[in-house]
Design a protein around this motif. Structure first.
Motif, PDB file in Angstrom:
ATOM      1  N   UNK A  16      49.677   7.025  48.097  1.00 22.18           N
ATOM      2  CA  UNK A  16      50.053   7.352  49.480  1.00 22.18           C
ATOM      3  C   UNK A  16      50.014   8.861  49.709  1.00 22.18           C
ATOM      4  N   UNK A  17      50.585   9.613  48.773  1.00 18.76           N
ATOM      5  CA  UNK A  17      50.607  11.063  48.927  1.00 18.76           C
ATOM      6  C   UNK A  17      49.200  11.645  48.883  1.00 18.76           C
ATOM      7  N   UNK A  18      48.376  11.150  47.984  1.00 20.76           N
ATOM      8  CA  UNK A  18      47.009  11.657  47.896  1.00 20.76           C
ATOM      9  C   UNK A  18      46.221  11.348  49.159  1.00 20.76           C
ATOM     10  N   UNK A  19      46.453  10.190  49.747  1.00 24.37           N
ATOM     11  CA  UNK A  19      45.803   9.875  51.010  1.00 24.37           C
ATOM     12  C   UNK A  19      46.252  10.822  52.108  1.00 24.37           C
ATOM     13  N   UNK A  20      47.548  11.162  52.111  1.00 25.43           N
ATOM     14  CA  UNK A  20      48.080  12.105  53.102  1.00 25.43           C
ATOM     15  C   UNK A  20      47.460  13.486  52.915  1.00 25.43           C
ATOM     16  N   UNK A  21      47.280  13.901  51.668  1.00 33.69           N
ATOM     17  CA  UNK A  21      46.681  15.211  51.407  1.00 33.69           C
ATOM     18  C   UNK A  21      45.214  15.243  51.817  1.00 33.69           C
ATOM     19  N   UNK A  22      44.492  14.149  51.569  1.00 33.37           N
ATOM     20  CA  UNK A  22      43.092  14.095  52.008  1.00 33.37           C
ATOM     21  C   UNK A  22      43.000  14.166  53.525  1.00 33.37           C
ATOM     22  N   UNK A  23      43.955  13.542  54.212  1.00 34.37           N
ATOM     23  CA  UNK A  23      43.977  13.635  55.669  1.00 34.37           C
ATOM     24  C   UNK A  23      44.230  15.059  56.135  1.00 34.37           C
ATOM     25  N   UNK A  24      45.160  15.739  55.470  1.00 33.35           N
ATOM     26  CA  UNK A  24      45.436  17.136  55.817  1.00 33.35           C
ATOM     27  C   UNK A  24      44.218  18.023  55.544  1.00 33.35           C
ATOM     28  N   UNK A  25      43.505  17.737  54.459  1.00 34.19           N
ATOM     29  CA  UNK A  25      42.294  18.498  54.158  1.00 34.19           C
ATOM     30  C   UNK A  25      41.251  18.291  55.249  1.00 34.19           C
ATOM     31  N   UNK A  26      41.085  17.053  55.700  1.00 32.10           N
ATOM     32  CA  UNK A  26      40.116  16.778  56.764  1.00 32.10           C
ATOM     33  C   UNK A  26      40.491  17.524  58.035  1.00 32.10           C
ATOM     34  N   UNK A  27      41.798  17.571  58.358  1.00 28.77           N
ATOM     35  CA  UNK A  27      42.240  18.314  59.547  1.00 28.77           C
ATOM     36  C   UNK A  27      41.959  19.805  59.388  1.00 28.77           C
ATOM     37  N   UNK A  28      42.242  20.333  58.192  1.00 26.34           N
ATOM     38  CA  UNK A  28      42.028  21.757  57.969  1.00 26.34           C
ATOM     39  C   UNK A  28      40.548  22.115  58.042  1.00 26.34           C
ATOM     40  N   UNK A  29      39.706  21.264  57.479  1.00 24.38           N
ATOM     41  CA  UNK A  29      38.263  21.532  57.505  1.00 24.38           C
ATOM     42  C   UNK A  29      37.729  21.520  58.930  1.00 24.38           C
ATOM     43  N   UNK A  30      38.283  20.670  59.764  1.00 21.82           N
ATOM     44  CA  UNK A  30      37.808  20.596  61.148  1.00 21.82           C
ATOM     45  C   UNK A  30      38.176  21.838  61.938  1.00 21.82           C
ATOM     46  N   UNK A  31      39.148  22.615  61.407  1.00 22.23           N
ATOM     47  CA  UNK A  31      39.573  23.832  62.092  1.00 22.23           C
ATOM     48  C   UNK A  31      39.036  25.071  61.396  1.00 22.23           C
ATOM     49  N   UNK A  32      38.059  24.920  60.512  1.00 24.76           N
ATOM     50  CA  UNK A  32      37.516  26.061  59.786  1.00 24.76           C
ATOM     51  C   UNK A  32      37.045  27.155  60.725  1.00 24.76           C
ATOM     52  N   UNK A  33      37.418  28.378  60.424  1.00 24.12           N
ATOM     53  CA  UNK A  33      37.096  29.499  61.297  1.00 24.12           C
ATOM     54  C   UNK A  33      35.733  30.085  60.969  1.00 24.12           C
ATOM     55  N   UNK A  34      35.111  30.636  61.978  1.00 23.67           N
ATOM     56  CA  UNK A  34      33.853  31.345  61.769  1.00 23.67           C
ATOM     57  C   UNK A  34      34.150  32.699  61.110  1.00 23.67           C
ATOM     58  N   UNK A  35      33.124  33.308  60.542  1.00 26.26           N
ATOM     59  CA  UNK A  35      33.347  34.573  59.838  1.00 26.26           C
ATOM     60  C   UNK A  35      33.881  35.653  60.768  1.00 26.26           C
ATOM     61  N   UNK A  36      33.442  35.638  62.031  1.00 33.05           N
ATOM     62  CA  UNK A  36      33.877  36.673  62.952  1.00 33.05           C
ATOM     63  C   UNK A  36      35.228  36.353  63.588  1.00 33.05           C
ATOM     64  N   UNK A  37      35.815  35.165  63.267  1.00 35.37           N
ATOM     65  CA  UNK A  37      37.134  34.815  63.775  1.00 35.37           C
ATOM     66  C   UNK A  37      37.950  34.188  62.639  1.00 35.37           C
ATOM     67  N   UNK A  38      38.279  34.972  61.618  1.00 35.55           N
ATOM     68  CA  UNK A  38      38.892  34.425  60.403  1.00 35.55           C
ATOM     69  C   UNK A  38      40.292  33.878  60.607  1.00 35.55           C
TER      70      UNK A  38
END
Length: 226
Positions: A15-37
């Motif tokens: 359950x916890x690992x699934x929650x962490x994978x979900x958080x990773x997916x959310x974080x990746x979707x918000x990845x910043x461009x180099x000019x907006x770190x």
């Protein structure tokens, strides 16, 4: 000693690992461009904090009984720590990349997140081995206690990765207490978005309580509420 017949610890880890994978997916979707770190702080900070807390909780809760009670437990702990520390190093790079460190300029977010996904998958695999071996060794009551303690310890574990501090034994316990206080200070100073425990919903006051508070609350669905 009777072996466990319940999958409670295995299920808690899954359950916890699934929650962490979900958080990773959310974080990746918000990845910043180099000019907006500095874009995407909230979801990236949440991912870093929750993942770091879980790693510290595993160190505190699962590693001691593995080393003491599981056959070849010392080797299992050694292999797990190698994988866990590798993930922590990558998480340190994520934070540095997020806040625009000059040392991170040669790397793009795509490369950073790919490294995180690889390191996390390896750590998850080693953690599942710990859970499986503990389940095959400990009685049900001990497994239930470990599953609950894993969740409890996460709430007060350090919110940042610390790959170079002690992870096990008395020094590891002291390091986690110190780093929890230090991380709390810097989280507040830097305004990091660190998720806290979800509070339990408050009970609605009864009629006497509403009277004493001078705050009557009518049930809008009741036919005579008006």
């Amino acid at each position: 000693m009777p072996m466990g017949t319940t999958d409670v610890l295995h299920d808690a880890i899954q359950h916890t690992q699934g929650r962490l994978r979900g958080r990773l997916a959310d974080a990746r979707s918000m990845g910043a461009a180099r000019d907006r770190p500095r874009d995407g702080h909230e979801r990236i900070d949440a991912f870093l904090a929750i993942t770091s807390r879980h790693l510290h909780a595993v160190d505190a809760v699962l590693l001691p009984p593995t080393r003491r009670q599981v056959v070849d437990g010392g080797s299992l702990v050694h292999d797990y720590l190698r994988s866990s520390k590798a993930l922590e190093v990558v998480l340190v790079h994520v934070k540095a990349h997020e806040y625009g460190s000059v040392y991170e300029r040669p790397y793009g977010w795509t490369d950073v997140w790919a490294d995180v996904a690889t390191a996390m998958a390896d750590q998850h695999r080693h953690e599942q081995v710990l859970g499986s071996r503990l389940t095959a060794t400990l009685p049900d009551d001990d497994l239930d206690a470990l599953a609950h303690r894993l969740v409890d310890v996460e709430l007060t574990a350090p919110s940042r990765p610390h790959p170079y501090t002690p992870h096990t034994g008395a020094l590891g316990a002291v390091a986690r207490r110190v780093m929890h206080a230090v991380d709390g200070f810097w989280d507040a100073a830097e305004g990091r978005m660190v998720p806290g425990p979800v509070p339990e919903p408050k009970k609605r006051p009864g009629r006497m309580g509403q009277y004493l508070l001078a705050d009557p609350r009518f049930d809008e669905e009741a036919p005579d509420s008006r």
